[in-house]
Design a protein around this motif. Sequence first.
Motif, PDB file in Angstrom:
ATOM      1  N   GLY A  42     -46.397   9.844 -23.922  1.00  0.00           N
ATOM      2  CA  GLY A  42     -46.436  10.870 -24.912  1.00  0.00           C
ATOM      3  C   GLY A  42     -45.707  12.212 -24.359  1.00  0.00           C
ATOM      4  N   GLU A  43     -44.876  12.311 -23.227  1.00  0.00           N
ATOM      5  CA  GLU A  43     -44.347  13.386 -22.619  1.00  0.00           C
ATOM      6  C   GLU A  43     -43.160  13.559 -23.470  1.00  0.00           C
ATOM      7  OE1 GLU A  43     -44.861  13.559 -18.025  1.00  0.00           O
ATOM      8  OE2 GLU A  43     -45.053  11.441 -18.635  1.00  0.00           O
ATOM      9  N   VAL A  44     -42.729  15.014 -23.480  1.00  0.00           N
ATOM     10  CA  VAL A  44     -41.432  15.257 -24.199  1.00  0.00           C
ATOM     11  C   VAL A  44     -40.740  15.750 -23.316  1.00  0.00           C
ATOM     12  CG1 VAL A  44     -40.781  16.938 -26.148  1.00  0.00           C
ATOM     13  CG2 VAL A  44     -43.004  15.811 -26.376  1.00  0.00           C
ATOM     14  N   VAL A  45     -39.389  15.393 -23.562  1.00  0.00           N
ATOM     15  CA  VAL A  45     -38.357  16.001 -22.743  1.00  0.00           C
ATOM     16  C   VAL A  45     -37.274  17.161 -23.507  1.00  0.00           C
ATOM     17  CG1 VAL A  45     -36.538  15.265 -21.175  1.00  0.00           C
ATOM     18  CG2 VAL A  45     -38.253  14.011 -21.106  1.00  0.00           C
ATOM     19  N   ASN A  46     -37.288  18.167 -22.713  1.00  0.00           N
ATOM     20  CA  ASN A  46     -36.177  19.205 -23.331  1.00  0.00           C
ATOM     21  C   ASN A  46     -34.899  19.283 -22.424  1.00  0.00           C
ATOM     22  OD1 ASN A  46     -36.292  22.581 -24.464  1.00  0.00           O
ATOM     23  ND2 ASN A  46     -35.231  20.867 -25.444  1.00  0.00           N
ATOM     24  N   VAL A  47     -33.562  18.989 -22.931  1.00  0.00           N
ATOM     25  CA  VAL A  47     -32.514  19.381 -22.234  1.00  0.00           C
ATOM     26  C   VAL A  47     -31.836  20.555 -23.012  1.00  0.00           C
ATOM     27  CG1 VAL A  47     -30.312  18.014 -21.526  1.00  0.00           C
ATOM     28  CG2 VAL A  47     -32.665  16.571 -21.604  1.00  0.00           C
ATOM     29  N   ILE A  48     -31.243  21.330 -21.935  1.00  0.00           N
ATOM     30  CA  ILE A  48     -30.427  22.420 -22.422  1.00  0.00           C
ATOM     31  C   ILE A  48     -29.306  22.748 -21.500  1.00  0.00           C
ATOM     32  CG2 ILE A  48     -30.831  24.862 -23.324  1.00  0.00           C
ATOM     33  CD1 ILE A  48     -33.700  24.704 -22.733  1.00  0.00           C
ATOM     34  N   SER A  99     -46.767  17.683 -24.035  1.00  0.00           N
ATOM     35  CA  SER A  99     -46.781  17.253 -25.246  1.00  0.00           C
ATOM     36  C   SER A  99     -45.853  18.283 -26.301  1.00  0.00           C
ATOM     37  CB  SER A  99     -48.204  17.791 -25.901  1.00  0.00           C
ATOM     38  OG  SER A  99     -48.444  18.929 -25.882  1.00  0.00           O
ATOM     39  N   ALA A 100     -45.448  17.749 -27.568  1.00  0.00           N
ATOM     40  CA  ALA A 100     -44.666  18.652 -28.372  1.00  0.00           C
ATOM     41  C   ALA A 100     -45.135  20.100 -28.403  1.00  0.00           C
ATOM     42  CB  ALA A 100     -44.350  18.138 -29.654  1.00  0.00           C
ATOM     43  N   ARG A 101     -46.489  20.298 -28.507  1.00  0.00           N
ATOM     44  CA  ARG A 101     -47.033  21.585 -28.681  1.00  0.00           C
ATOM     45  C   ARG A 101     -46.683  22.655 -27.400  1.00  0.00           C
ATOM     46  NH1 ARG A 101     -47.597  25.681 -31.115  1.00  0.00           N
ATOM     47  NH2 ARG A 101     -49.225  27.190 -30.751  1.00  0.00           N
ATOM     48  N   PHE A 106     -42.852  26.722 -24.681  1.00  0.00           N
ATOM     49  CA  PHE A 106     -41.691  26.829 -23.743  1.00  0.00           C
ATOM     50  C   PHE A 106     -40.775  27.579 -24.354  1.00  0.00           C
ATOM     51  CE2 PHE A 106     -37.908  25.387 -22.521  1.00  0.00           C
ATOM     52  CZ  PHE A 106     -37.616  25.959 -20.935  1.00  0.00           C
ATOM     53  N   ASP A 107     -40.546  27.118 -25.697  1.00  0.00           N
ATOM     54  CA  ASP A 107     -39.497  27.676 -26.606  1.00  0.00           C
ATOM     55  C   ASP A 107     -39.451  29.285 -26.986  1.00  0.00           C
ATOM     56  OD1 ASP A 107     -38.303  25.239 -26.639  1.00  0.00           O
ATOM     57  OD2 ASP A 107     -38.509  24.887 -28.666  1.00  0.00           O
ATOM     58  N   GLY A 133     -36.928  15.007 -26.965  1.00  0.00           N
ATOM     59  CA  GLY A 133     -37.489  13.694 -27.634  1.00  0.00           C
ATOM     60  C   GLY A 133     -38.422  13.255 -26.706  1.00  0.00           C
ATOM     61  N   THR A 134     -39.106  12.228 -27.247  1.00  0.00           N
ATOM     62  CA  THR A 134     -40.273  11.782 -26.267  1.00  0.00           C
ATOM     63  C   THR A 134     -39.566  11.089 -25.080  1.00  0.00           C
ATOM     64  OG1 THR A 134     -41.585  11.583 -28.186  1.00  0.00           O
ATOM     65  CG2 THR A 134     -42.351  10.350 -26.530  1.00  0.00           C
ATOM     66  N   LEU A 135     -40.468  10.955 -23.763  1.00  0.00           N
ATOM     67  CA  LEU A 135     -39.953  10.046 -22.757  1.00  0.00           C
ATOM     68  C   LEU A 135     -40.126   8.684 -23.072  1.00  0.00           C
ATOM     69  CD1 LEU A 135     -39.115  10.800 -19.955  1.00  0.00           C
ATOM     70  CD2 LEU A 135     -41.532  10.418 -19.043  1.00  0.00           C
ATOM     71  N   MET A 136     -38.861   7.998 -23.013  1.00  0.00           N
ATOM     72  CA  MET A 136     -38.945   6.684 -23.243  1.00  0.00           C
ATOM     73  C   MET A 136     -39.740   5.992 -22.019  1.00  0.00           C
ATOM     74  SD  MET A 136     -35.736   4.441 -24.493  1.00  0.00           S
ATOM     75  CE  MET A 136     -35.801   2.706 -25.218  1.00  0.00           C
TER      76      MET A 136
END
Length: 330
Positions: A42-48, A99-101, A106-107, A133-136
């Motif tokens: 359920g982890e969410v990854v953010n790439v910037i 999580s997404a929350r 963070f945003d 997106g969610t960690l695959m």
Amino acid sequence: ARRPQSAALVCGMPVSRFSSSQESDLDTQVVKRHKLCSLGTGEVVNVIHYKAAEGKVEEFEARVQDLARSMYHLAAGITDVRVCHPCCGEVCFIVTFLSARDRERFDSGPRRDAEIALSDVVEGGTPIFSTTGTLMPAAHTLTSLLEWLTVHVVGGHHSAHDVRAVSRELAKWFPRPSEWSKFATWNKADPNKYTRNVVLQNDNMDVLLMCWPPGTASTIHDHDDSSCWVCMVEGEVHEVQFELPRLDRKFLESEMRNPTGATGRCGQLRPVKVTKLEPGGCSSSYANNDIGVHRVENRSETVPAYTLHVYAPPLRKMKIFQASHPREFA
């Protein structure tokens, strides 16, 4: 599929039977299917990804160095931080959240501060690329699952199996209809009967795809010396487990003479556990004769269900339990 030989018993006390009217969510036109990323953590990854504006590389590098140090110290709601530096004038932040929350927090905090700090030294004042997106997960295909089972499920008795390890691998399988639907068949002569379809057979196990029309249920049965794993493929079923009842001497004596045709009586069948198997929830169960006997039920009146069963060693004989005075049970 080859069917195990069975011996019948009539139970002397009532056995519970499910009632489809006792649960409000049993019947739905929505078919429940697995979602690939729901099999993971359920982890969410953010790439910037940022790129320095022309003539701003040195100032960009200094600010990025300071930001990277701050990012590496982030802890709340974050499981991993990576800062990729492809070349001077470019940087990529890869942050993983619980999580997404947590990503939203963070945003509105560290990411907003980073964009303010870099706004006058990057192209366009914003990232050149950003995605989340969610960690695959490392999910099994049907082929890789069967390969794993072939290597690890061996032995002539359920006591030889690492039950938890097998259950973990089954939980990693993402059932794609394009893989499993070719094994699905229905009983054209009697559409209200469930079917058993061979996926894999060897000396150590049988793997079967079972197709359950709406409102169908198996008999109450044991598994002799075998392990039985049930894995939800599509839809939902309920597994009802019962204590293994006492068997009368007539049956035990008859079984010695005729292992596959013995009949007799048994004591009360006591339901001890009901497990709802569904994608996104509890998706597998396990039984052997030390645990008890069980029945699998599709309680929906409108939606079929599909389950994958692993019998190890292959189920050669089984006892069928019939209630003398069934009553309903939810």
